[in-house]
Design an enzyme around this catalytic site. Structure first.
Site, short mmCIF file in Angstrom:
data_model
loop_
_atom_site.label_atom_id
_atom_site.label_comp_id
_atom_site.label_asym_id
_atom_site.label_seq_id
_atom_site.Cartn_x
_atom_site.Cartn_y
_atom_site.Cartn_z
CB VAL A 103 -0.94 0.01 1.24
CG1 VAL A 103 -1.66 1.34 1.34
CG2 VAL A 103 -1.95 -1.13 1.14
N GLY A 148 4.38 4.10 3.16
CA GLY A 148 3.94 2.88 2.49
C GLY A 148 4.03 1.72 3.46
CE LYS A 149 4.67 -1.54 8.31
NZ LYS A 149 5.53 -0.77 9.22
N GLY A 150 3.64 -2.95 3.44
CA GLY A 150 3.26 -4.11 2.65
C GLY A 150 3.38 -5.37 3.48
CG ASP A 189 6.20 -4.23 10.48
OD1 ASP A 189 6.44 -3.21 11.13
OD2 ASP A 189 5.15 -4.90 10.68
#
Ligand code: NAD
Length: 462
Positions: A103, A148-150, A189
């Site tokens: 995202v 952002g992150k995923g 993460d």
């Protein structure tokens, strides 16, 4: 529906490492927070939805500072939501299909930046929340990145190293055209580590065929031997401690001799524990997915970290008493550090916690309802976008080192990190004074001020 809200395993038998749980059962997260933006954008109407909860805190700040409504709208949704499904061959020759996410929330301040979570319960709304928090964090701490992150819906502890390598490399191939050293830079993460980052950097370098343009800068949190930065592994914990050093004096707590409990003893929790221990604090209680432990005379934070690396959790640590979740939350301390997963401090936990300060090492650990209880009990909350911003700050240093072909020493990394953390803490204190609000709202206001300035200068295309 948030993937997290419905999980209720924390007080029961320990689940798999990193498994998400929330103490309160679905429905106990409080009333549905209303805002015209939620209606306009058709938000989820589940009061436990993490994304709605996270955005609601930002909107509270945005309303207080009179942020233009177009900015509220832009920031309330991510720019891009990418989902990929990809097959991977297992060691036994069978194929399995995996789901991955990236995202990209906002890039007004610079390339998208944020971690990759490898966890069986990863869902789109969780990733959206975490990406949103990255935009706010990067803005607050003054690094030139957006958010952002995923992640991959996978339990990394249930796969062999060779399977994980194929899963990670295949995921990288699936999103390779959506990331890049100047466009979107992932990092570790929960559930992902420096080895995974190295595989991603290697796969991306191979696919991008741009050897001369530092393809390894596509990702941070790499091993030091392969473009990583010294000080990155401990950076988030270091940032938590730097924040405490800045904020504790006005709360009347001295780090030396203060009592601390830590929820989660992975990267963030264990480094926070070790650095606090070295500064004279007493770590009295720790709980992770394997259970809780207590030692009124103080745990050896370094020995505990070594124990967790060896056996995978705090259970079985010698020289400590075993406690259950209620006992853990009720232990009287000065500082409580949630460093596990989201939504773990809901109303019941907030009523049990006995401390002066909650320092949010994890992202979104406190629900709005939980926060109201803490506030009513006079407990100060140091918000995640300030408190755990050390990780992305040193990720930025890693990226700068890759881009400039330099290697900083630990002294330089720590000094620069401290400068960013001190500056961010000052901005939050200033905003609190100006707007007479709590620290979370103040942190959002400080972050939104920088975004507002950027949008005013950039304008809106076309
Ligand atoms: P990690 O995987 O290293 O550790 C997670 C910890 O949470 C483990 O100790 C695990 O046992 C514990 N945990 C999982 N489920 C639990 C449960 N039900 N009850 C109690 N404990 C449980 O992850 P991490 O990198 O330390 O990340 C922790 C939090 O910090 C996450 O919210 C993450 O998004 C956030 N964060 C991490 C970084 C970073 O640099 N790693 C940076 C900023 C924020």
């Amino acid at each position: 529906m948030s993937s997290i809200a419905s999980k209720n395993a924390k007080k029961s038998a320990p689940a798999a490492k990193g498994s998400k749980t929330a103490a309160a059962s679905k429905g106990s997260g409080g009333e549905l927070i209303q805002h015209p933006i939620f209606d306009e954008l058709g938000f989820q109407t589940d009061p436990n939805n993490l994304y709605r909860q996270t955005v609601s805190s930002m909107l509270q700040a945005a309303d207080l500072m009179n942020l233009p409504s177009r900015l509220k709208l832009i920031l309330a949704q991510p720019k891009n939501e990418i989902m990929v499904n990809f097959p991977v061959r297992m060691d036994d020759g069978e194929f399995r299909l995996f789901k991955g996410y990236r995202v990209q929330h906002n890039n007004a301040l610079g390339p998208y930046k944020g971690g990759l979570r490898f966890h069986p319960d990863v869902h789109l709304d969780d990733v959206k929340s975490l990406a949103f928090l990255m935009t706010m964090k990067c803005s607050l701490v003054g690094v030139p990145f957006g958010g952002g992150k995923g992640g991959i819906k996978v339990d990394p502890y249930k796969h062999t190293k060779t399977e994980m390598e194929r899963i990670v490399r295949r995921f990288t191939a699936a999103i390779a055209h959506q990331i890049g050293p100047d466009y979107d830079i992932p990092a570790p993460d929960v559930g992902s580590n420096s080895q995974h980052m190295a595989w991603i950097a290697d796969t991306y370098s191979f696919l991008s065929e741009v050897g001369g343009h530092q393809p390894e800068a596509v990702i941070t949190g790499k091993p030091v031997e392969f473009g990583g930065s010294v000080g990155r592994e401990k950076a988030t914990g270091q940032g938590v401690v730097d924040t405490l050093v800045e904020m504790l004096p006005e709360i009347g707590v001295d780090i030396k001799g203060c009592k601390v409990s830590i929820l989660g003893y992975g990267n963030v929790g264990s480094w926070t524990g070790r650095i606090l221990h070295d500064r004279g604090a007493k770590i009295v209680a720790v709980m992770d997915h394997t259970g809780g432990i207590l030692s009124e005379s103080g745990l050896d934070a370094h020995a505990l970290a070594a124990h967790c690396s060896k056996v995978g959790g705090v259970a079985g640590f010698k020289g400590a008493e075993r406690i259950d979740a209620d006992e853990f939350y009720s232990t009287k301390v000065d500082v409580f550090v949630p460093a596990a997963l989201e939504q773990m401090i809901q109303e019941p936990e907030a009523r049990m916690i006995q401390c002066k300060v909650v320092a949010e090492g994890a992202n979104a650990p406190t629900t709005p309802a939980g926060e109201r209880v803490l506030e009513s009990r006079g407990i100060e909350v140091l918000p995640a976008i300030l408190c755990n911003a050390g990780g992305v700050t040193v990720s930025y240093f890693e990226w700068v080192q890759n881009k400039t072909c330099r290697a900083w020493d630990l002294e330089e990394v720590d000094a620069q990190l401290n400068k960013h953390m001190v500056r961010a803490a000052a901005k939050v204190r200033d905003a609190r004074k100006k707007y007479k609000c709590n620290l979370r709202t103040a942190a959002y206001i400080a972050a939104l001020e920088r975004l507002r300035a950027a949008y005013e200068i950039r304008g809106l295309f076309p």
